[in-house]
Write a protein that holds these residues in place. Sequence first.
Motif, short mmCIF file in Angstrom:
data_model
loop_
_atom_site.label_atom_id
_atom_site.label_comp_id
_atom_site.label_asym_id
_atom_site.label_seq_id
_atom_site.Cartn_x
_atom_site.Cartn_y
_atom_site.Cartn_z
N ILE A 23 0.87 -1.17 0.00
CA ILE A 23 0.00 0.00 0.00
C ILE A 23 0.90 1.22 0.00
N ASP A 24 0.81 2.05 -1.02
CA ASP A 24 1.77 3.13 -1.25
C ASP A 24 1.15 4.52 -1.10
N PHE A 25 1.92 5.38 -0.45
CA PHE A 25 1.65 6.81 -0.33
C PHE A 25 2.94 7.50 -0.75
N GLU A 26 2.99 8.12 -1.92
CA GLU A 26 4.25 8.59 -2.48
C GLU A 26 4.16 10.02 -2.98
N PHE A 27 5.23 10.78 -2.76
CA PHE A 27 5.36 12.11 -3.33
C PHE A 27 6.34 12.04 -4.49
N LEU A 28 5.89 12.45 -5.66
CA LEU A 28 6.75 12.45 -6.83
C LEU A 28 7.46 13.78 -6.94
N GLY A 29 8.73 13.74 -7.33
CA GLY A 29 9.51 14.95 -7.49
C GLY A 29 8.95 15.85 -8.57
N VAL A 38 0.96 13.68 -5.43
CA VAL A 38 0.83 12.59 -4.47
C VAL A 38 0.29 11.38 -5.22
N HIS A 39 1.04 10.30 -5.19
CA HIS A 39 0.73 9.08 -5.94
C HIS A 39 0.34 8.00 -4.94
N GLU A 51 -3.56 2.91 -9.47
CA GLU A 51 -3.04 4.22 -9.11
C GLU A 51 -4.11 5.32 -9.14
N GLN A 52 -4.02 6.19 -8.17
CA GLN A 52 -4.71 7.48 -8.20
C GLN A 52 -3.69 8.54 -7.78
N GLN A 53 -3.74 9.70 -8.44
CA GLN A 53 -2.79 10.77 -8.16
C GLN A 53 -3.53 12.06 -7.86
N PHE A 54 -2.90 12.89 -7.00
CA PHE A 54 -3.53 14.12 -6.53
C PHE A 54 -2.51 15.26 -6.49
N ARG A 55 -3.01 16.48 -6.66
CA ARG A 55 -2.27 17.70 -6.34
C ARG A 55 -2.97 18.28 -5.13
N GLN A 187 -12.89 15.50 -6.69
CA GLN A 187 -13.40 16.39 -7.72
C GLN A 187 -12.45 17.54 -8.02
N LYS A 188 -11.76 18.07 -6.99
CA LYS A 188 -10.94 19.26 -7.16
C LYS A 188 -9.45 18.98 -7.34
N TYR A 189 -8.96 17.86 -6.80
CA TYR A 189 -7.51 17.68 -6.72
C TYR A 189 -6.99 16.39 -7.35
N MET A 190 -7.88 15.46 -7.73
CA MET A 190 -7.40 14.25 -8.41
C MET A 190 -6.99 14.59 -9.83
N ILE A 191 -5.79 14.13 -10.23
CA ILE A 191 -5.31 14.38 -11.59
C ILE A 191 -5.16 13.09 -12.39
N TYR A 192 -5.23 11.95 -11.72
CA TYR A 192 -5.19 10.67 -12.44
C TYR A 192 -5.98 9.62 -11.68
#
Length: 214
Positions: A23-29, A38-39, A51-55, A187-192
């Motif tokens: 189970i992953d909680f990751e910050f991408l450079g 946030v991945h 995967e789901q990604q957020f800003r 709705q506001k912050y998911m990008i993937y």
Amino acid sequence: MSTQAFFWCNLQLSSQGAGHDEIDFEFLGNSSGKPYTVHTNVYSQGKGNKEQQFRLWFDPTSSFHTYSIVWNSQRIIFLVDNIPIRVFNNHEALGVAFPKNQAMRVYASLWNADDWATQGGRVKTDWSMAPFTASYRNFNTNACVWSAATSTSSCGGSKTESVNNDQTWQSQQLNANGRNRVRWVQQKYMIYNYCADANRFSQGFSPECKRSRF
């Protein structure tokens, strides 16, 4: 524009060996001045692709924040400052593998992930900016402790209590307010969202994508 190191700072739960759960909680450079991504991902029996990604709604480098994973047999909840951003439910009844049969350890680390994490690996790490650091504080865990010697858990058999004597996480779920908050975030912050990537999953989405995410 200067280029920062494209490192992958992560907090994860992971089992060991072939067919591992994770189970992953990751910050991408990122590039200087660009928002961080946030991945999140879930592996079960060695298979991920969830995967789901957020800003996020703040700059995660400006101060410490709280990142939490609630993992029980029914669901996995990812939270930022106690705000849920993602729920991955147990859909084993639909044939979707769920991580619940392997003991996992907690890892907090810094990885070079420029082979995939930076625009698909197109941008590479600027090593002239080394050394790179990641800082953590106020780490806390509450879990069932697995005994390999007896193949038993501290939350089962003759023992019924988890670490810290708090078992609420074992059945934790979102209430109405929590569902509203995760909808707001997504709705506001998911990008993937892997459940919306028809190019990648041209043969069809995983069965859980047709069910409620919350």
